[in-house]
Motif scaffolding. Structure first.
Motif, mmCIF file in Angstrom:
data_model
loop_
_atom_site.group_PDB
_atom_site.id
_atom_site.type_symbol
_atom_site.label_atom_id
_atom_site.label_comp_id
_atom_site.label_asym_id
_atom_site.label_seq_id
_atom_site.Cartn_x
_atom_site.Cartn_y
_atom_site.Cartn_z
ATOM 1 N N LEU A 1 0.822 -1.212 0.000
ATOM 2 C CA LEU A 1 0.000 0.000 0.000
ATOM 3 C C LEU A 1 0.854 1.260 0.000
ATOM 4 C CD1 LEU A 1 -2.906 -0.875 2.445
ATOM 5 C CD2 LEU A 1 -3.078 -0.398 0.002
ATOM 6 N N LYS A 2 1.918 1.259 0.762
ATOM 7 C CA LYS A 2 2.819 2.414 0.776
ATOM 8 C C LYS A 2 3.447 2.632 -0.593
ATOM 9 C CE LYS A 2 4.097 2.238 5.634
ATOM 10 N NZ LYS A 2 5.188 1.996 6.589
ATOM 11 N N GLU A 3 3.837 1.540 -1.235
ATOM 12 C CA GLU A 3 4.432 1.636 -2.569
ATOM 13 C C GLU A 3 3.432 2.187 -3.578
ATOM 14 O OE1 GLU A 3 5.935 -1.493 -5.918
ATOM 15 O OE2 GLU A 3 6.490 -1.892 -3.843
ATOM 16 N N PHE A 4 2.164 1.763 -3.489
ATOM 17 C CA PHE A 4 1.140 2.284 -4.388
ATOM 18 C C PHE A 4 1.001 3.791 -4.219
ATOM 19 C CE2 PHE A 4 -1.454 -1.861 -4.698
ATOM 20 C CZ PHE A 4 -0.613 -2.317 -5.680
ATOM 21 N N GLY A 5 0.959 4.252 -2.992
ATOM 22 C CA GLY A 5 0.803 5.683 -2.734
ATOM 23 C C GLY A 5 1.952 6.513 -3.264
ATOM 24 N N GLU A 6 3.141 5.984 -3.224
ATOM 25 C CA GLU A 6 4.308 6.728 -3.685
ATOM 26 C C GLU A 6 4.464 6.700 -5.200
ATOM 27 O OE1 GLU A 6 7.513 4.882 -1.624
ATOM 28 O OE2 GLU A 6 6.957 5.714 0.310
ATOM 29 N N ASN A 7 4.094 5.608 -5.832
ATOM 30 C CA ASN A 7 4.366 5.420 -7.255
ATOM 31 C C ASN A 7 3.225 5.814 -8.182
ATOM 32 O OD1 ASN A 7 6.907 4.463 -6.682
ATOM 33 N ND2 ASN A 7 6.257 2.338 -6.620
ATOM 34 N N VAL A 8 2.009 5.903 -7.683
ATOM 35 C CA VAL A 8 0.866 6.206 -8.545
ATOM 36 C C VAL A 8 0.911 7.664 -8.984
ATOM 37 C CG1 VAL A 8 -1.646 6.394 -8.625
ATOM 38 C CG2 VAL A 8 -0.577 4.408 -7.582
ATOM 39 N N LYS A 9 0.756 7.881 -10.295
ATOM 40 C CA LYS A 9 0.794 9.243 -10.835
ATOM 41 C C LYS A 9 -0.586 9.775 -11.180
ATOM 42 C CE LYS A 9 5.443 8.721 -12.547
ATOM 43 N NZ LYS A 9 6.352 8.688 -13.665
ATOM 44 N N ASN A 10 -1.505 8.889 -11.598
ATOM 45 C CA ASN A 10 -2.861 9.288 -11.966
ATOM 46 C C ASN A 10 -3.852 8.290 -11.396
ATOM 47 O OD1 ASN A 10 -2.066 11.472 -13.695
ATOM 48 N ND2 ASN A 10 -1.461 9.946 -15.195
ATOM 49 N N TYR A 11 -5.100 8.743 -11.214
ATOM 50 C CA TYR A 11 -6.188 7.880 -10.773
ATOM 51 C C TYR A 11 -7.309 7.998 -11.786
ATOM 52 C CZ TYR A 11 -3.793 7.675 -6.310
ATOM 53 O OH TYR A 11 -2.858 7.471 -5.339
ATOM 54 N N SER A 12 -7.928 6.867 -12.106
ATOM 55 C CA SER A 12 -9.010 6.871 -13.080
ATOM 56 C C SER A 12 -10.086 5.875 -12.653
ATOM 57 C CB SER A 12 -8.466 6.492 -14.462
ATOM 58 O OG SER A 12 -9.494 6.462 -15.406
ATOM 59 N N GLU A 13 -11.309 6.360 -12.479
ATOM 60 C CA GLU A 13 -12.414 5.475 -12.113
ATOM 61 C C GLU A 13 -12.881 4.728 -13.361
ATOM 62 O OE1 GLU A 13 -16.577 5.483 -9.609
ATOM 63 O OE2 GLU A 13 -15.644 7.386 -10.124
ATOM 64 N N THR A 14 -13.223 3.461 -13.187
ATOM 65 C CA THR A 14 -13.679 2.634 -14.285
ATOM 66 C C THR A 14 -15.006 1.984 -13.932
ATOM 67 O OG1 THR A 14 -13.126 0.762 -15.704
ATOM 68 C CG2 THR A 14 -12.320 0.672 -13.457
ATOM 69 N N LYS A 15 -15.764 1.602 -14.934
ATOM 70 C CA LYS A 15 -17.025 0.910 -14.705
ATOM 71 C C LYS A 15 -16.856 -0.606 -14.729
ATOM 72 C CE LYS A 15 -19.799 4.668 -16.444
ATOM 73 N NZ LYS A 15 -20.859 5.100 -17.330
ATOM 74 N N ASN A 16 -15.657 -1.054 -15.038
ATOM 75 C CA ASN A 16 -15.379 -2.486 -15.105
ATOM 76 C C ASN A 16 -15.117 -3.045 -13.717
ATOM 77 O OD1 ASN A 16 -15.526 -2.411 -17.939
ATOM 78 N ND2 ASN A 16 -13.418 -1.709 -18.044
ATOM 79 N N PHE A 17 -15.510 -4.301 -13.523
ATOM 80 C CA PHE A 17 -15.359 -4.937 -12.221
ATOM 81 C C PHE A 17 -14.019 -5.638 -12.045
ATOM 82 C CE2 PHE A 17 -19.942 -4.833 -12.902
ATOM 83 C CZ PHE A 17 -20.361 -4.261 -11.721
#
Length: 76
Positions: free
Chosen positions: A7-23
């Motif tokens: 989780l810490k790695e995700f927070g540091e490395n993620v540059k963009n967030y995009s909501e999707t309708k796919n499950f």
């Protein structure tokens, strides 16, 4: 501890967030990799009190996090 560091790695490395309708996955045209790739939404955060869930996955090339709000019912 493995998931906490993940989780810490995700927070540091993620540059963009995009909501999707796919499950389960998002077909994504990655600008860094230069091709169409399937990003699996294979991680889930669940609120035990409300049964709300957040499913997400991250593109390895451009570090975009795709997410989908869902719920998981524990009632039988």
């Amino acid at each position: 501890m493995e998931y906490i560091s993940l989780l810490k790695e995700f927070g540091e490395n993620v540059k963009n967030y995009s909501e999707t309708k796919n499950f389960y996955y998002e077909n994504h045209n990655c600008p860094v990799l230069g091709n169409n790739t399937k990003v699996k939404l294979d991680y889930t955060l669940i609120n035990d009190e409300t049964d709300k869930a957040l499913r997400f996955g991250i593109c390895g090339g451009c570090k975009t996090c795709f997410y989908h709000y869902d719920f998981i019912s524990k009632r039988f």
